[in-house]
Design an enzyme around this catalytic site. Sequence first.
Site, mmCIF file in Angstrom:
data_model
loop_
_atom_site.group_PDB
_atom_site.id
_atom_site.type_symbol
_atom_site.label_atom_id
_atom_site.label_comp_id
_atom_site.label_asym_id
_atom_site.label_seq_id
_atom_site.Cartn_x
_atom_site.Cartn_y
_atom_site.Cartn_z
ATOM 1 N N CYS A 338 0.793 -1.230 0.000
ATOM 2 C CA CYS A 338 0.000 0.000 0.000
ATOM 3 C C CYS A 338 0.829 1.286 0.000
ATOM 4 O O CYS A 338 0.488 2.214 -0.737
ATOM 5 C CB CYS A 338 -1.051 0.005 1.106
ATOM 6 S SG CYS A 338 -0.688 -0.966 2.545
ATOM 7 N N ARG A 367 7.485 -11.078 5.149
ATOM 8 C CA ARG A 367 7.197 -10.846 6.565
ATOM 9 C C ARG A 367 7.875 -11.939 7.370
ATOM 10 O O ARG A 367 7.777 -13.112 7.017
ATOM 11 C CB ARG A 367 5.688 -10.903 6.819
ATOM 12 C CG ARG A 367 4.956 -9.845 6.044
ATOM 13 C CD ARG A 367 3.462 -9.988 6.197
ATOM 14 N NE ARG A 367 2.790 -8.997 5.372
ATOM 15 C CZ ARG A 367 1.470 -8.923 5.235
ATOM 16 N NH1 ARG A 367 0.698 -9.770 5.884
ATOM 17 N NH2 ARG A 367 0.933 -8.003 4.482
ATOM 18 N N GLN A 385 0.804 -11.115 -2.967
ATOM 19 C CA GLN A 385 -0.593 -10.733 -2.791
ATOM 20 C C GLN A 385 -1.175 -10.324 -4.131
ATOM 21 O O GLN A 385 -0.509 -9.661 -4.919
ATOM 22 C CB GLN A 385 -0.679 -9.524 -1.853
ATOM 23 C CG GLN A 385 -0.244 -9.817 -0.443
ATOM 24 C CD GLN A 385 -0.325 -8.566 0.407
ATOM 25 O OE1 GLN A 385 0.127 -7.501 0.005
ATOM 26 N NE2 GLN A 385 -0.901 -8.699 1.591
ATOM 27 N N ASP A 387 -2.890 -7.904 -4.921
ATOM 28 C CA ASP A 387 -3.238 -6.691 -4.198
ATOM 29 C C ASP A 387 -3.801 -5.622 -5.129
ATOM 30 O O ASP A 387 -3.445 -5.564 -6.302
ATOM 31 C CB ASP A 387 -1.951 -6.145 -3.554
ATOM 32 C CG ASP A 387 -2.233 -5.456 -2.238
ATOM 33 O OD1 ASP A 387 -3.408 -5.315 -1.872
ATOM 34 O OD2 ASP A 387 -1.256 -5.050 -1.580
ATOM 35 N N HIS A 389 -5.326 -1.311 -4.665
ATOM 36 C CA HIS A 389 -5.767 -0.223 -3.801
ATOM 37 C C HIS A 389 -6.659 0.698 -4.594
ATOM 38 O O HIS A 389 -6.281 1.155 -5.669
ATOM 39 C CB HIS A 389 -4.558 0.494 -3.199
ATOM 40 C CG HIS A 389 -3.797 -0.402 -2.285
ATOM 41 N ND1 HIS A 389 -2.725 -1.154 -2.700
ATOM 42 C CD2 HIS A 389 -4.008 -0.738 -0.994
ATOM 43 C CE1 HIS A 389 -2.294 -1.892 -1.692
ATOM 44 N NE2 HIS A 389 -3.056 -1.659 -0.646
ATOM 45 N N LYS A 473 -12.071 -4.810 8.321
ATOM 46 C CA LYS A 473 -11.974 -5.663 7.142
ATOM 47 C C LYS A 473 -13.232 -6.501 6.973
ATOM 48 O O LYS A 473 -13.923 -6.798 7.944
ATOM 49 C CB LYS A 473 -10.811 -6.655 7.270
ATOM 50 C CG LYS A 473 -9.496 -6.082 7.695
ATOM 51 C CD LYS A 473 -8.388 -7.127 7.595
ATOM 52 C CE LYS A 473 -8.421 -8.135 8.716
ATOM 53 N NZ LYS A 473 -7.395 -9.166 8.601
ATOM 54 N N HIS A 519 -8.379 -1.380 0.447
ATOM 55 C CA HIS A 519 -7.346 -2.387 0.177
ATOM 56 C C HIS A 519 -8.111 -3.668 -0.119
ATOM 57 O O HIS A 519 -9.034 -3.997 0.621
ATOM 58 C CB HIS A 519 -6.478 -2.690 1.400
ATOM 59 C CG HIS A 519 -5.857 -1.501 2.059
ATOM 60 N ND1 HIS A 519 -4.495 -1.390 2.212
ATOM 61 C CD2 HIS A 519 -6.377 -0.403 2.632
ATOM 62 C CE1 HIS A 519 -4.206 -0.264 2.864
ATOM 63 N NE2 HIS A 519 -5.344 0.353 3.127
#
Length: 646
Positions: A338, A367, A385, A387, A389, A473, A519
């Site tokens: 992000c 991570r 991910q 991902d 945004h 979420k 997200h």
Amino acid sequence: MIKITFPDKSIREFQDGVTGQEIAQSLSSQLAREAFSVSVNGDVWDVTRPIFSDANIAIHKWEDKEAKEAFWHSSAHLMAEALEVIYPGIKLWVGPAIETGFYYDVDMPEGKVISENDFETIEKKMLEIARGKHAYIRTDMPKAEALEYYTEKGDEYKMDLISGLQDGTITFYTQNNFTDLCRGPHLPDTSAIKAVKIMSIAGAYWKGDDKNKQLTRVYGITFPKQSMLSDYLTLLEEAKKRDHRKLGRELELFTFSQKVGAGLPLWLPKGAMLRERLEQFLKKLQTRYGYEPVITPHIGQKELYVTSGHFAKYGADSFQPINTPAEGEQFLLKPMNCPHHCEIYKSKPHSYRDLPIRYAEFGTVYRYEQSGELHGLTRVRGFTQDDAHLFCRPDQLKEEFLKVIDIVLYIFKVLDFNDYTSQISLRDPNTPDKYIGSDENWAKAESAIIEAATEKGLKTVVKYGEAAFYGPKLDFMVKDAIGRSWQLGTIQVDYNLPERFDLTYTGSDDQKHRPVMIHRAPFGSMERFVAVLIEHTAGKFPLWLTPEQAIILPISEKFNEYAKKLLQLLKNYDIRAVIDERNEKIGKKIRESELRRIPYMLIVGENEANDETVSVRKQSEGDLGKMSPEEFSQHIKNQIEKELQE
RNA sequence: GCCAACGUAGCUCAGGGGUAGAGCACUUCCUUGGUAAGGAAGAGGUCAUGGGUUCAAUUCCCAUCGUUGGCUCCA
């Protein structure tokens, strides 16, 4: 007399103080034997507990959740008694029923440990006590007396439990020589417990806090019939065969290497092929929904994550910063995409007319998960991910959120994930310091999610304390082969990062305004999604996804030439096929192709070579007969079209 | 990170203080076969790694790494 209303709305009168068991007996003696608990005006009671006023009741047999709960809770008490006998001086914390069985957390006497070798001893002792047909007897006790009982026993754990309870509501259950503080309900007696299995042993922190002492958690399961236990164990064996770690190795999808590092998956060619198809599938879908692809690097300046708040929250327990020859310069392996995407948003000014803007990236992040948490592909230290945004105006938030839900649900539908739960993850109001941002923004974000989920008619569970630190979420959870729940898709509303990164757009009023961020990752991570997909399909992937759609099996080496010609033909039809040219008999080639989960086996021998056809055999179904290569390719195309139908 | 267990051939596993064994996979040969395992021979292991005890350690002890089931955590 009191009036008892049954689930079918029929009403009958009974004596004051009638028990659930007696009511069951009045219907049939078999029901009385099988009644393990009874709902009285919505509360679940012992079937032996007298009822003194008019009530709606429902009698629960083994098939009902409420009955299993009483059964397994009683079994936990039974196990506790057995443990007390085997390990004198043992202290007990809590022993609830769980989805499959029960556990008890115990503090072992100094120097004693339970290991798997002791399971049989515990099982035998439990069965021995169970056969004694000891009643579970409920007694009320004033708080002072209860405290005194455990002070005498020297059990600080139970005293801790009692001190948190209200006087006048404290009940105890006793069976045989064992008494436990307990709300109930319980079985009438121990004799219903006929089959016992201690499943595993684990450490569990007292009150779930890792600063507290670690207790020993003993997991077990019991059944009213021996055959049910055998069936259950068989089921577990079957589930193990679907484990993605096993299938991942067998189907050559992925591997791990100690030299590369724990939790860092290596995708093998077939796994990579599968994953790339999934990515292409989503990319196509996202293009339709107006997403724009972006690409960002794997590292970023530490300051970027200081700004976002990730560093303060996770920095200490993460991969440590990368230093460069330049004095004081530090980079982080990116743990999230992000911040990079926020910087892309900031690369130029935005008008309200530009919004919403949707940046998508298959972004690989790192991570440092705790070593004990690593698990196959579902919990790793490097993952990608899917991902994106979304930056939108407040008035667009709901519509955008709803469209993201549509994407997630479409994916689940295409891949036949019917058994998911949707979870609304909100912040825990008791620990405000775990989150960033104003209460006002949190309230807006939380109500946006709840509204959107309601509008889509999702059956959701609300979990407090499960939100991300910057926003609430909507998570989609799916279970794996051994019953563990994993978060796949996630959609998050975020008012906070736009503030932290000072993101703006110019409104129609010519003033600066703050966009809202969404997200979202419908797969979650490619690694975890593929893992769950493997377990869900037991390796039998849909035709459009599977790395190898067909395998050509020549009857003997004499037909390898025809097989090669055929392979070229299939490639021209965009069918992913391979040949088994080995000098083996057809039975063996079929067997191995079945185990490789290749959807179609194309058997070619003299007959097929002569009339330029293939004999088609479908995986786990059998012979479909002869077809021309054209017919076969049409068959495949039809199948794929069916799979991807909306 | 914590508790418990485990780590022997590519895979599944047996063994055990005196430098290792099976099945499958692999290689070669024989066989050229019609819908879930044809036959024979061969090759393959520093018994996770590092220390210690011992005349001798793959085996016993300790540590490390990894794996498994939980706990805590999960941006």
